[in-house]
Enzyme design. Sequence first.
Site, PDB file in Angstrom:
ATOM      1  N   SER A 167     -30.855  -8.549  79.863  1.00 25.99           N
ATOM      2  CA  SER A 167     -31.444  -7.446  78.834  1.00 25.99           C
ATOM      3  C   SER A 167     -32.665  -7.376  79.118  1.00 25.99           C
ATOM      4  CB  SER A 167     -31.304  -7.588  77.230  1.00 25.99           C
ATOM      5  OG  SER A 167     -30.921  -6.409  76.854  1.00 25.99           O
ATOM      6  N   ASP A 419     -20.596  -2.715  78.633  1.00 28.33           N
ATOM      7  CA  ASP A 419     -21.968  -2.829  77.961  1.00 28.33           C
ATOM      8  C   ASP A 419     -22.521  -1.363  77.943  1.00 28.33           C
ATOM      9  OD1 ASP A 419     -24.393  -3.553  77.065  1.00 28.33           O
ATOM     10  OD2 ASP A 419     -24.990  -4.567  79.050  1.00 28.33           O
ATOM     11  N   HIS A 444     -22.373  -7.467  77.191  1.00 26.12           N
ATOM     12  CA  HIS A 444     -23.699  -7.381  77.382  1.00 26.12           C
ATOM     13  C   HIS A 444     -23.963  -9.024  78.162  1.00 26.12           C
ATOM     14  CE1 HIS A 444     -27.882  -6.118  77.114  1.00 26.12           C
ATOM     15  NE2 HIS A 444     -28.171  -7.093  76.430  1.00 26.12           N
TER      16      HIS A 444
END
Length: 481
Positions: A167, A419, A444
């Site tokens: 991320s 995601d 994710h």
Amino acid sequence: MLRLLLLLLLLLLLGAPGALPAPRHRRAAAPPTAPYLTRYLRQQIDHFGFDENLAFRQRYLVADQHWKKDNGPILFYTGNEGDITWFCNNTGFMWDVAKELNAMLVFAEHRYYGESLPFGNESFSDSKHLNYLTSEQALADFAVLIEYLKTTIEGARYSPVIAIGGSYGGMLAAWMRMKYPHVVVGALAASAPIWQFGDLVPCGTYFSIVTNDFRKSGIGCSESIRNSWKAINHLSSTDAGLQWLSSTFHLCSPLKSLQDAAILKSWLSETWVNLAMVNYPYKADFLQPLPAWPVQEVCKFLKDPSLSDKLLLQNVFQAVNLYYNYSGEASCLDMSETATKNLGQLGWYYQACTEMVMPMCTDGVNDMFEPQKWDFDALSEECYRLWGVRPRPSWILSVYGGKNISSHSNIVFSNGGLDPWSAGGVTQNITDSLVAIVIPDGAHHLDLRSRNPEDPKSVQQARALEICYMKQWIEKARHRR
């Protein structure tokens, strides 16, 4: 990269009745418990100026049980917006591959998060103290730390270093390789939305992916959620309706106004977003304790979008109750808590008000959310009110190149098909050494989680390919010595 989403919060403060969140970053899941050493390094508060010589202690964690001391590789986690011990305990992939690669693991904490506070308790007191919270300063911290490790640890002087992150941490890993190619030989950037800036991608794609996850998980599911907003609007128009909503959703704090009802809708929006991000194929407790394939489980309550307002919302409660109370221990639901407390919300709010400006929008047609246009002016005004700063929406593009990154090398970008952050990720190869790996069944950064018997074949193949690239980078680095 699990608090009220910044854009949502700002629009709510501005009184927007249908405000919904600009999503936040999240990370991987828990590996087997592994010992590590906690260390601290004195870092310059400002790496790019010479007027002041202030310093702070940056925390980092080291695990060298499997490290080959004769210049074995170092896997370096580029810490993101939270406590580094949480990321260390939730990035099982690194622990899984350490022995195979004879690697040392280092987890570096991002400045202004966890214990790495440049001004201690005053770090968030005003914009002057927050002025050094930037991705550029964080990358400089990482570079200084890596050089320090290589010069102070015996046998590490020529150790090839690979940056790894998920991320926002994945963005930092990619940018680390771009800005400091002499420091790291390659990077694994998992679920890294480096293109969620400016007009590089449509602002509505993120929420379209969330919606598609729910649409595929049960007949009537996304339609039920889309219809729930009107039901809430209708019931919240009276005091009796607000009281009914408070009771039905078992809220810890009762709704008393239309703005409270807007917060309820925002809380629900974030819940659907979080479920999409952690739609893992096995039980996990990354954001909340959840069953396997949690989106499918909540969709079991949302089969009939044609129900009356109250019946529909009773089903919506059953769905969100699975997310917030799967353990059955919660006596009421708190709208101020949507996920783990290990992430630093104040710091990320400031970053989203300065350089991390990620446009998000919904139209209620291609997604299941209430229509909400991207309103940069509203964001700017609220950032100025809160922090006395104005966001710079094009700065990240200027600093890191946007889509013009073909001159760089040795970066693997992995993204999960489930995601929503893949909307701003690199999902196609750019060059032979800027490689995209798409995991159709992945949420994710599923690939950064520990191996699990329930892992779909797509993530097993993705991890094998990632390891293959890392081995290539390590071998090439040794030959260049």
